[in-house]
Design a protein around this motif. Sequence first.
Motif, PDB file in Angstrom:
ATOM      1  N   ILE A  10      10.101   7.303  -6.623  1.00 23.37           N
ATOM      2  CA  ILE A  10      10.714   6.019  -6.935  1.00 23.37           C
ATOM      3  C   ILE A  10      12.181   5.960  -6.516  1.00 23.37           C
ATOM      4  O   ILE A  10      12.732   4.887  -6.278  1.00 23.37           O
ATOM      5  CB  ILE A  10      10.584   5.711  -8.457  1.00 23.37           C
ATOM      6  N   LEU A  11      12.866   7.112  -6.412  1.00 23.04           N
ATOM      7  CA  LEU A  11      14.288   7.125  -6.062  1.00 23.04           C
ATOM      8  C   LEU A  11      14.544   7.184  -4.559  1.00 23.04           C
ATOM      9  O   LEU A  11      15.698   7.129  -4.126  1.00 23.04           O
ATOM     10  CB  LEU A  11      14.984   8.309  -6.747  1.00 23.04           C
ATOM     11  N   ASP A  12      13.495   7.288  -3.755  1.00 24.48           N
ATOM     12  CA  ASP A  12      13.655   7.270  -2.303  1.00 24.48           C
ATOM     13  C   ASP A  12      14.257   5.916  -1.906  1.00 24.48           C
ATOM     14  O   ASP A  12      13.748   4.865  -2.292  1.00 24.48           O
ATOM     15  CB  ASP A  12      12.281   7.459  -1.636  1.00 24.48           C
ATOM     16  N   PRO A  13      15.344   5.897  -1.113  1.00 31.71           N
ATOM     17  CA  PRO A  13      15.956   4.610  -0.741  1.00 31.71           C
ATOM     18  C   PRO A  13      15.031   3.661  -0.011  1.00 31.71           C
ATOM     19  O   PRO A  13      15.260   2.444  -0.020  1.00 31.71           O
ATOM     20  CB  PRO A  13      17.156   5.022   0.135  1.00 31.71           C
ATOM     21  N   VAL A  14      13.972   4.174   0.607  1.00 33.79           N
ATOM     22  CA  VAL A  14      13.035   3.263   1.266  1.00 33.79           C
ATOM     23  C   VAL A  14      12.383   2.334   0.252  1.00 33.79           C
ATOM     24  O   VAL A  14      12.007   1.204   0.587  1.00 33.79           O
ATOM     25  CB  VAL A  14      11.955   4.056   2.055  1.00 33.79           C
ATOM     26  N   MET A  15      12.289   2.784  -1.017  1.00 35.43           N
ATOM     27  CA  MET A  15      11.713   1.928  -2.059  1.00 35.43           C
ATOM     28  C   MET A  15      12.625   0.731  -2.330  1.00 35.43           C
ATOM     29  O   MET A  15      12.146  -0.378  -2.598  1.00 35.43           O
ATOM     30  CB  MET A  15      11.481   2.741  -3.325  1.00 35.43           C
ATOM     31  N   ARG A  16      13.950   0.946  -2.271  1.00 31.54           N
ATOM     32  CA  ARG A  16      14.889  -0.171  -2.444  1.00 31.54           C
ATOM     33  C   ARG A  16      14.741  -1.151  -1.277  1.00 31.54           C
ATOM     34  O   ARG A  16      14.827  -2.362  -1.474  1.00 31.54           O
ATOM     35  CB  ARG A  16      16.333   0.334  -2.506  1.00 31.54           C
ATOM     36  N   ASP A  17      14.540  -0.615  -0.075  1.00 33.78           N
ATOM     37  CA  ASP A  17      14.382  -1.479   1.092  1.00 33.78           C
ATOM     38  C   ASP A  17      13.153  -2.377   0.939  1.00 33.78           C
ATOM     39  O   ASP A  17      13.199  -3.577   1.221  1.00 33.78           O
ATOM     40  CB  ASP A  17      14.256  -0.636   2.366  1.00 33.78           C
ATOM     41  N   ILE A  18      12.055  -1.778   0.502  1.00 37.91           N
ATOM     42  CA  ILE A  18      10.821  -2.541   0.331  1.00 37.91           C
ATOM     43  C   ILE A  18      10.981  -3.562  -0.791  1.00 37.91           C
ATOM     44  O   ILE A  18      10.485  -4.695  -0.698  1.00 37.91           O
ATOM     45  CB  ILE A  18       9.631  -1.599   0.065  1.00 37.91           C
ATOM     46  N   GLU A  19      11.680  -3.182  -1.851  1.00 35.04           N
ATOM     47  CA  GLU A  19      11.911  -4.109  -2.965  1.00 35.04           C
ATOM     48  C   GLU A  19      12.704  -5.337  -2.525  1.00 35.04           C
ATOM     49  O   GLU A  19      12.460  -6.444  -3.015  1.00 35.04           O
ATOM     50  CB  GLU A  19      12.630  -3.382  -4.101  1.00 35.04           C
ATOM     51  N   VAL A  20      13.643  -5.139  -1.598  1.00 40.70           N
ATOM     52  CA  VAL A  20      14.387  -6.287  -1.054  1.00 40.70           C
ATOM     53  C   VAL A  20      13.432  -7.233  -0.326  1.00 40.70           C
ATOM     54  O   VAL A  20      13.500  -8.457  -0.483  1.00 40.70           O
ATOM     55  CB  VAL A  20      15.517  -5.817  -0.108  1.00 40.70           C
ATOM     56  N   GLN A  73       0.832  -1.200   0.000  1.00 42.46           N
ATOM     57  CA  GLN A  73       0.000   0.000   0.000  1.00 42.46           C
ATOM     58  C   GLN A  73       0.870   1.255   0.000  1.00 42.46           C
ATOM     59  O   GLN A  73       0.634   2.200  -0.758  1.00 42.46           O
ATOM     60  CB  GLN A  73      -0.912  -0.014   1.231  1.00 42.46           C
ATOM     61  N   PHE A  74       1.892   1.258   0.863  1.00 48.16           N
ATOM     62  CA  PHE A  74       2.799   2.403   0.906  1.00 48.16           C
ATOM     63  C   PHE A  74       3.593   2.512  -0.391  1.00 48.16           C
ATOM     64  O   PHE A  74       3.745   3.609  -0.949  1.00 48.16           O
ATOM     65  CB  PHE A  74       3.771   2.262   2.082  1.00 48.16           C
ATOM     66  N   TYR A  75       4.107   1.391  -0.894  1.00 47.14           N
ATOM     67  CA  TYR A  75       4.938   1.390  -2.101  1.00 47.14           C
ATOM     68  C   TYR A  75       4.165   1.965  -3.280  1.00 47.14           C
ATOM     69  O   TYR A  75       4.674   2.802  -4.031  1.00 47.14           O
ATOM     70  CB  TYR A  75       5.396  -0.042  -2.405  1.00 47.14           C
ATOM     71  N   ALA A  76       2.917   1.519  -3.459  1.00 46.17           N
ATOM     72  CA  ALA A  76       2.099   2.006  -4.566  1.00 46.17           C
ATOM     73  C   ALA A  76       1.854   3.498  -4.464  1.00 46.17           C
ATOM     74  O   ALA A  76       1.958   4.231  -5.456  1.00 46.17           O
ATOM     75  CB  ALA A  76       0.763   1.254  -4.597  1.00 46.17           C
ATOM     76  N   ASN A  77       1.542   3.984  -3.272  1.00 41.02           N
ATOM     77  CA  ASN A  77       1.241   5.399  -3.098  1.00 41.02           C
ATOM     78  C   ASN A  77       2.481   6.258  -3.283  1.00 41.02           C
ATOM     79  O   ASN A  77       2.435   7.312  -3.935  1.00 41.02           O
ATOM     80  CB  ASN A  77       0.643   5.650  -1.717  1.00 41.02           C
TER      81      ASN A  77
END
Length: 405
Positions: free
Chosen positions: A313-323, A302-306
């Motif tokens: 998309i370049l926020d490092p938290v997105m890389r964390d969630i992708e892991v 839910q957070f990732y989509a929003n």
Amino acid sequence: MSKKVVLGFSGGLDTTYCAQYLSHDCGYEVHSIIVNTGGFDQEELDAIAAHAQKLGVVSHTAINAVEDYYDTIVKYLIYGNCLKNNTYPLSVSAERLCQAVHIARHAQALEADAVAHGSTGAGNDQVRFDMIFHQLIPGIEIITPIRDMQLSRAEEIAYLQSKGVHMNFEKAAYSINKGLWGTSIGGKETLQSHGVLPEEAWPTQCTQTEMQELSLYFEQGELKAVNGIIYSHPADAIKAVQHIAGAYAIGRDIHIGDTIIGIKGRVGFEAAAPMVILKAHHALEKHVLTKWQLQWKDTLSQFYANWLHEGQILDPVMRDIEVFFTHSQQQVTGTVYLHLLPYRFQVAGVDSAYDLMRNDFGQYGEMNSGYTGTDVRGFSTIFGNQVKIWNAVQAAQKTKADAEY
């Protein structure tokens, strides 16, 4: 010496105006670029290139970013079963970010002085492009003629005609944006809170009426085969699903959501492949993942989509969630069977070596082999113990209060 500007160019009215204005009125050395995320065939790309050259650009570049788009964004939207507001598969949101990244890289490679795009001041895309440019090429000048001069469509047309530019100036009744992960449709019906798009507005019509079985094979969360045919890259498998399911006019809907700039927006979309793939992938996950894996995936998705929708998309938290998403897919392997019908579909079942719904561990509501009735009796006592205590305390306090009263 003229300053270099890299212009994101689609060949439409807005970017045509930008190319002409920046080159002939402002004296920039214009380098146009189109980033194909699945919305253009070669004939269309050739026509856009020819159009750009007629406008006097110094160079025109076409980037085939379909596989990169999948590898960096779409893959994780599938892993997360991501739908904005549980409805929209983030079709345009996602591809704009991929396009912005490639435009920024092109500007870096050319050592450009500025970068330009044709966004107006009314929608989400202006924010997505601007933010990516600020993050990847900080300090570069961002030029947005349509937004900055608040140009109307009529003013753009009058200007281009005065310069002898020839193109189709007739405004289509519906604006359509096509990509690998779905097609958006905007028109008069989506500009108000009530109204549905007429049949003729949908780019893909229903041409199949008989039920068809479809099988999708996933390997560690990635779509690898469709109806037994193995594809070298998942993007090609997505195209195959779109070809099959699109003929049933599956995946049509209208999404209402919050824009980045704080207003409500309404848009139609058709996304046969995304909706079928996401539903199939989620069904397989429900068979092979544990309860808490599913719970935390839903929360993070839910957070990732929003956050992706809002351009981050370049926020490092997105890389964390992708892991996390990637690790969760280790056992998401198997085949999902679906039935396709006009305007709808249903999941018929799954087949996976990792299926946790296996008969040798028991059948829900029928029998079990992993525990006894006595085990359940003790478990129920312990599992509900704290709430039992809580209720007892509340009852005691109520009794005491009643007595004092």
